[in-house]
Design a protein around this motif. Structure first.
Motif, mmCIF file in Angstrom:
data_model
loop_
_atom_site.group_PDB
_atom_site.id
_atom_site.type_symbol
_atom_site.label_atom_id
_atom_site.label_comp_id
_atom_site.label_asym_id
_atom_site.label_seq_id
_atom_site.Cartn_x
_atom_site.Cartn_y
_atom_site.Cartn_z
ATOM 1 N N GLY A 20 0.780 -1.237 0.000
ATOM 2 C CA GLY A 20 0.000 0.000 0.000
ATOM 3 C C GLY A 20 0.803 1.273 0.000
ATOM 4 N N CYS A 21 2.118 1.181 -0.197
ATOM 5 C CA CYS A 21 2.969 2.373 -0.191
ATOM 6 C C CYS A 21 3.104 2.963 -1.596
ATOM 7 C CB CYS A 21 4.376 2.025 0.315
ATOM 8 S SG CYS A 21 4.446 1.467 2.012
ATOM 9 N N GLU A 22 3.294 4.273 -1.649
ATOM 10 C CA GLU A 22 3.780 4.915 -2.869
ATOM 11 C C GLU A 22 5.301 4.897 -2.784
ATOM 12 O OE1 GLU A 22 2.167 8.762 -3.463
ATOM 13 O OE2 GLU A 22 0.084 8.098 -3.374
ATOM 14 N N VAL A 23 5.949 4.317 -3.770
ATOM 15 C CA VAL A 23 7.372 4.008 -3.672
ATOM 16 C C VAL A 23 8.174 4.822 -4.686
ATOM 17 C CG1 VAL A 23 9.090 2.176 -3.650
ATOM 18 C CG2 VAL A 23 6.722 1.658 -3.034
ATOM 19 N N THR A 24 9.246 5.435 -4.199
ATOM 20 C CA THR A 24 10.221 6.070 -5.078
ATOM 21 C C THR A 24 11.523 5.292 -4.984
ATOM 22 O OG1 THR A 24 9.257 8.264 -4.768
ATOM 23 C CG2 THR A 24 11.529 8.176 -5.562
ATOM 24 N N LEU A 25 11.991 4.770 -6.095
ATOM 25 C CA LEU A 25 13.258 4.047 -6.151
ATOM 26 C C LEU A 25 14.329 4.980 -6.700
ATOM 27 C CD1 LEU A 25 15.085 1.525 -6.098
ATOM 28 C CD2 LEU A 25 14.193 0.952 -8.365
ATOM 29 N N VAL A 46 4.710 3.373 -8.366
ATOM 30 C CA VAL A 46 6.171 3.314 -8.270
ATOM 31 C C VAL A 46 6.784 4.358 -9.190
ATOM 32 C CG1 VAL A 46 8.232 1.921 -8.690
ATOM 33 C CG2 VAL A 46 6.217 0.879 -7.627
ATOM 34 N N THR A 47 7.689 5.162 -8.628
ATOM 35 C CA THR A 47 8.424 6.163 -9.402
ATOM 36 C C THR A 47 9.901 5.828 -9.331
ATOM 37 O OG1 THR A 47 6.818 7.875 -8.841
ATOM 38 C CG2 THR A 47 8.969 8.614 -9.638
ATOM 39 N N VAL A 48 10.566 5.754 -10.478
ATOM 40 C CA VAL A 48 12.001 5.473 -10.529
ATOM 41 C C VAL A 48 12.736 6.775 -10.812
ATOM 42 C CG1 VAL A 48 13.837 4.182 -11.666
ATOM 43 C CG2 VAL A 48 11.597 3.107 -11.302
ATOM 44 N N ARG A 49 13.659 7.124 -9.902
ATOM 45 C CA ARG A 49 14.447 8.351 -10.062
ATOM 46 C C ARG A 49 15.884 7.984 -10.389
ATOM 47 N NH1 ARG A 49 12.228 12.925 -7.365
ATOM 48 N NH2 ARG A 49 14.007 14.012 -8.318
ATOM 49 N N SER A 50 16.414 8.584 -11.447
ATOM 50 C CA SER A 50 17.810 8.383 -11.826
ATOM 51 C C SER A 50 18.545 9.706 -11.676
ATOM 52 C CB SER A 50 17.919 7.877 -13.270
ATOM 53 O OG SER A 50 19.277 7.790 -13.662
ATOM 54 N N PRO A 51 19.265 9.919 -10.573
ATOM 55 C CA PRO A 51 19.976 11.191 -10.361
ATOM 56 C C PRO A 51 20.919 11.542 -11.497
ATOM 57 C CG PRO A 51 19.903 9.927 -8.328
ATOM 58 C CD PRO A 51 19.384 9.023 -9.413
ATOM 59 N N HIS A 52 21.515 10.547 -12.147
ATOM 60 C CA HIS A 52 22.430 10.832 -13.255
ATOM 61 C C HIS A 52 21.668 11.430 -14.435
ATOM 62 C CE1 HIS A 52 24.590 7.867 -10.816
ATOM 63 N NE2 HIS A 52 25.715 8.309 -11.377
ATOM 64 N N ALA A 53 20.538 10.800 -14.796
ATOM 65 C CA ALA A 53 19.770 11.283 -15.945
ATOM 66 C C ALA A 53 19.105 12.615 -15.659
ATOM 67 C CB ALA A 53 18.719 10.233 -16.332
ATOM 68 N N GLU A 54 18.766 12.867 -14.379
ATOM 69 C CA GLU A 54 18.070 14.101 -14.016
ATOM 70 C C GLU A 54 19.024 15.260 -13.742
ATOM 71 O OE1 GLU A 54 15.305 13.392 -10.805
ATOM 72 O OE2 GLU A 54 14.866 11.371 -11.549
ATOM 73 N N GLY A 55 20.335 15.005 -13.819
ATOM 74 C CA GLY A 55 21.303 16.059 -13.560
ATOM 75 C C GLY A 55 21.512 16.365 -12.082
ATOM 76 N N ILE A 71 22.125 13.075 -2.061
ATOM 77 C CA ILE A 71 21.072 13.030 -3.076
ATOM 78 C C ILE A 71 19.740 12.599 -2.460
ATOM 79 C CG2 ILE A 71 20.306 11.872 -5.180
ATOM 80 C CD1 ILE A 71 22.492 13.983 -5.609
ATOM 81 N N LEU A 72 19.773 11.596 -1.578
ATOM 82 C CA LEU A 72 18.535 11.145 -0.935
ATOM 83 C C LEU A 72 17.901 12.274 -0.128
ATOM 84 C CD1 LEU A 72 19.534 7.556 0.270
ATOM 85 C CD2 LEU A 72 17.790 8.120 -1.419
ATOM 86 N N ALA A 73 18.732 13.000 0.616
ATOM 87 C CA ALA A 73 18.208 14.114 1.408
ATOM 88 C C ALA A 73 17.623 15.193 0.503
ATOM 89 C CB ALA A 73 19.323 14.694 2.285
ATOM 90 N N ARG A 74 18.253 15.423 -0.634
ATOM 91 C CA ARG A 74 17.777 16.454 -1.568
ATOM 92 C C ARG A 74 16.435 16.044 -2.182
ATOM 93 N NH1 ARG A 74 21.361 18.668 -6.707
ATOM 94 N NH2 ARG A 74 19.772 20.054 -7.595
ATOM 95 N N ILE A 75 16.307 14.775 -2.574
ATOM 96 C CA ILE A 75 15.044 14.300 -3.139
ATOM 97 C C ILE A 75 13.947 14.355 -2.093
ATOM 98 C CG2 ILE A 75 13.880 12.199 -3.978
ATOM 99 C CD1 ILE A 75 16.445 11.545 -5.514
#
Length: 709
Positions: A20-25, A46-55, A71-75
């Protein structure tokens, strides 16, 4: 690439989403192939975040732990999360020092797995991680027990989260039945020396000498560069490409790797002996089981617990592997037995099972709010807690803090009679309800400074009942006095004359979920005693029980988890206490029946792990207000055995209470000899959950504080 951590990520994301969670990977490295990530992108929620692709990160390769923490703290800062799951000690150590501390659900894998490797630095780092974590997710019971004994801060936070086995949609397991042609062996994962992958490539050739036609299918593209063996990678690649009977499939998406596995007959998870002490369970073993493919693997206590001591495919050496494969290649019955064991073992590690575990942890971490509180106040209920020692209130405090309908502040007194009066005044002015833990000077102060309309709740323990403070307390200023048992409720009213309407019984809590762990072999012959000081705990009577039992069965052993009496200065300064223990220890040394039958274990917070070896928990005291030890034993599946101290029958079912040590010994012996131990343990656990389980006691406290009927 396919390895254990990548498989774990997929299972963890899917289990969280199903719970039941909304998940960000958040990905630590640039995406070079979508074979692992693309199936997750397609999941709802589910949302997949790629810090490299997102700059967000401009490094060329994978983020190191300090970058990942940043990066985790920033997201999180852009859209705060309720919980943050991190895998690995190095990343967790970094994240624990930042703004995400307190919300971490940490999955530890790279833990030193022996006492010799556990230096001060490792203990310190793990203690910091535990302090910053809401939950520590442990893959196995062995890892959880090791952590709790080595790092006390992990006790009470460590929960089991075994590997998750997820079969891709549409994938068919191996058809039932023994192999019909060449014996098809399969290995998936990385190629590294300790995984015996080079040695595996010789198996088809060596089996042919024994008359077994076999081929080896190897799936994966990660060949390890070993600093200790510079030539390994070259030899490994050559064997993959040219080995007799070896088919190298290279790297594949997980679904395709599992399809190839299901087309084979026997999985290989045979590793170097140095890995036998591992506290982790191979996901590949479970995946093979779910696919109906039996596995060759090392004999370890963990694997014996999973598959049984008589599982036919345990192997330590190359000869063992060849013997096992020859046996299943020529004996269909043995093959079917091994496949059935692996399939049954894997059934407990499904995605649904993992999601169910997570739902349980989530419901405890994020309880539902009381609409009544929010409707009446229009805001959260302000709860203040004041006391010098909150050790008996810790989990209740955690629960109150987790509630979305309550705001909690703590006035921690420096000592029984010492506090910061300004801080106490601030709490008195702010709180809707004040809870005084202990009926001591704190209760007197808050009763004197209580505001109109404010509620005051005082919890009274055995320690204060005959002290001067209850007689000095203005009971008219107190809404409720909490006692932990009906017996002490009555004694409190008799000693103080307080009206019955003011004195309420809410029992001590027992964290049944933490204590409910699989028993170790032989537990039915192990008696346990938690705390042996002061002398009124009556270790001497427990020794009477043990002597009676060992006359007929020397397997009975008494384990005493306690500080020793001379470690309590206030006990050891009393001559009568010293005399009591000198007599007790002299008896243990000299008694033929007790010799070798009494074990003293260190005092510590690892009670849940310790109770795995205990089949009966004794309470032989002269008097107790509640005595938590038998209740903790009941939660673990141990059978409680009590002498009839005053009030015992108001807390525990009379069936567990005995008239004398000899009667207690006779009951224990009969329970074991008649095969009733597990049945009685199950009954005791059920009784405990109904009356004293942590969720039930938290509910009673919540109802009291919110004014629920």
């Amino acid at each position: 690439m396919i390895d254990g951590s990548a498989i774990w990520v997929q299972g963890m994301v899917q289990a969280l989403a199903r719970a039941g969670c909304e998940v960000t990977l958040v990905l630590k490295a640039p995406v070079q192939t979508g074979r692992l990530v693309d199936p997750l992108r397609a999941l709802p929620g589910v949302t997949v975040r790629s810090p490299h692709a997102e700059g967000l990160f401009d490094g060329p390769g994978a983020m190191v732990p300090r970058h990942a923490a940043t990066i985790l703290a920033r997201i999180d800062a852009g859209d705060p999360h309720d919980l943050i799951v991190v895998r690995g000690r190095q990343v967790a150590g970094r994240v624990a020092m930042g703004p995400l501390a307190g919300r971490l659900w940490t999955y530890l894998t790279d833990v030193p797995q022996s006492a010799a490797e556990f230096g001060a630095s490792a203990k310190g780092e793990l203690r910091r991680i535990a302090d910053a974590s809401h939950v520590l997710l442990c893959q196995t019971e062995e890892l959880r027990g090791f952590l709790e004994s080595a790092v006390p801060a992990t006790s009470g936070k460590s929960v089991l989260f075994p590997p998750v086995v997820v079969l891709p949609a549409g994938l068919e397991a191996r058809p039932p039945g023994a192999p019909g042609g060449p014996l098809r062996l399969v290995y998936t994962g990385k190629f590294a020396p300790r995984w015996n992958t080079y040695e595996m490539t010789s198996l088809p050739r060596l089996l042919a000498v024994r008359g077994v036609d076999a081929e080896l299918h190897m799936i994966g593209d990660k060949v390890h560069d070993d600093p200790a063996d510079a030539g390994f990678a070259t030899r490994m690649r050559a064997a993959l490409e040219t080995g007799e009977g070896v088919v190298w499939h290279g790297g594949h998406p997980r679904a395709e790797a599992m399809r190839l596995t299901a087309s084979c007959d026997v999985g290989l998870s045979w590793r170097a002996p140095s890995m036998d002490a591992s506290l982790e369970l191979s996901t590949k073993v479970l995946e093979c089981g779910a696919l109906g493919v039996p596995v060759v693997l090392n004999r370890t206590p963990m694997h014996e617990g999973l598959l049984g001591t008589d599982y036919p495919l345990f192997a330590a050496t190359e000869d063992d592997v060849l013997d096992a494969l020859t046996l299943v290649g020529k004996s269909p019955d043995v093959y079917l037995l091994a496949a059935g064991r692996c399939r049954t073992a894997a059934a407990g590690f499904t995605l649904d099972a993992a999601a169910g575990r997570l739902r349980g942890h989530l419901s405890q971490a994020f309880p539902e709010p009381s609409e009544k509180v929010l409707a009446v106040k229009g805001r959260r209920l302000r709860v203040g807690v004041a006391g010098h020692d909150l050790k008996f209130f810790t989990r209740l405090l955690d629960h109150l803090r987790s509630r979305p309908d309550m705001e909690v502040r703590v006035d921690h007194w420096a000592a029984l009679k010492a506090h910061d009066e300004e801080r106490s005044r601030d709490l008195a002015e702010w709180a809707d309800v004040v809870i005084c833990e202990w009926c001591g000077p704190n209760a007197l102060w808050f009763a004197e400074h209580k505001r109109p309309g404010q509620r005051l709740v005082v919890r009274l323990h055995r320690f204060e009942l005959y002290a001067p403070w209850p007689k000095q307390l203005d009971i008219d200023a107190v809404d409720h006095v909490i006692c932990v048992s009906p017996h002490y409720n009555r004694l409190t009213r008799e000693a103080t004359g307080w009206p019955a309407s003011k004195v309420v019984t809410i029992p001590n809590w027992v964290d049944d979920a933490q204590l409910d762990r699989a028993k170790l072999p032989g537990a039915e012959h192990h008696l346990g005693m938690i705390g042996m000081a002061p002398s009124r705990k009556r270790l001497d009577l427990a020794l009477d029980v043990l002597e009676d039992l060992r006359r007929d069965d020397p397997r009975f052993t008494l384990f005493v988890k306690s500080k020793l009496p001379w470690e309590y200065w206030w006990i050891w300064q009393k001559e009568e206490e010293r005399a009591h223990y000198e007599k007790v220890f002299r008896r243990i040394r000299r008694s033929r029946l007790l010799s070798g039958g009494v074990v003293f274990d260190d005092y510590g917070r690892d009670v849940a792990s310790w109770l795995r070896r205990i089949g009966f928990v004794l309470s032989t005291s002269d008097d107790e207000s509640f005595h938590l030890a038998p209740a903790e034993g009941m939660a673990s599946g141990a059978v409680p055995a009590l002498l009839g101290w005053p009030g015992a029958d108001t807390i525990y079912n009379p069936r567990w209470i005995h008239e004398s040590p000899s009667a207690m010994a006779a009951s224990i012996a009969a329970t074991v000899s008649l095969g009733r131990w597990e049945q009685d343990g199950d009954l005791a656990r059920t009784q405990l959950r109904t009356a004293y389980a942590l969720p039930e006691v938290c509910r009673q406290w919540t109802d009291l504080l919110t004014g629920a009927p």
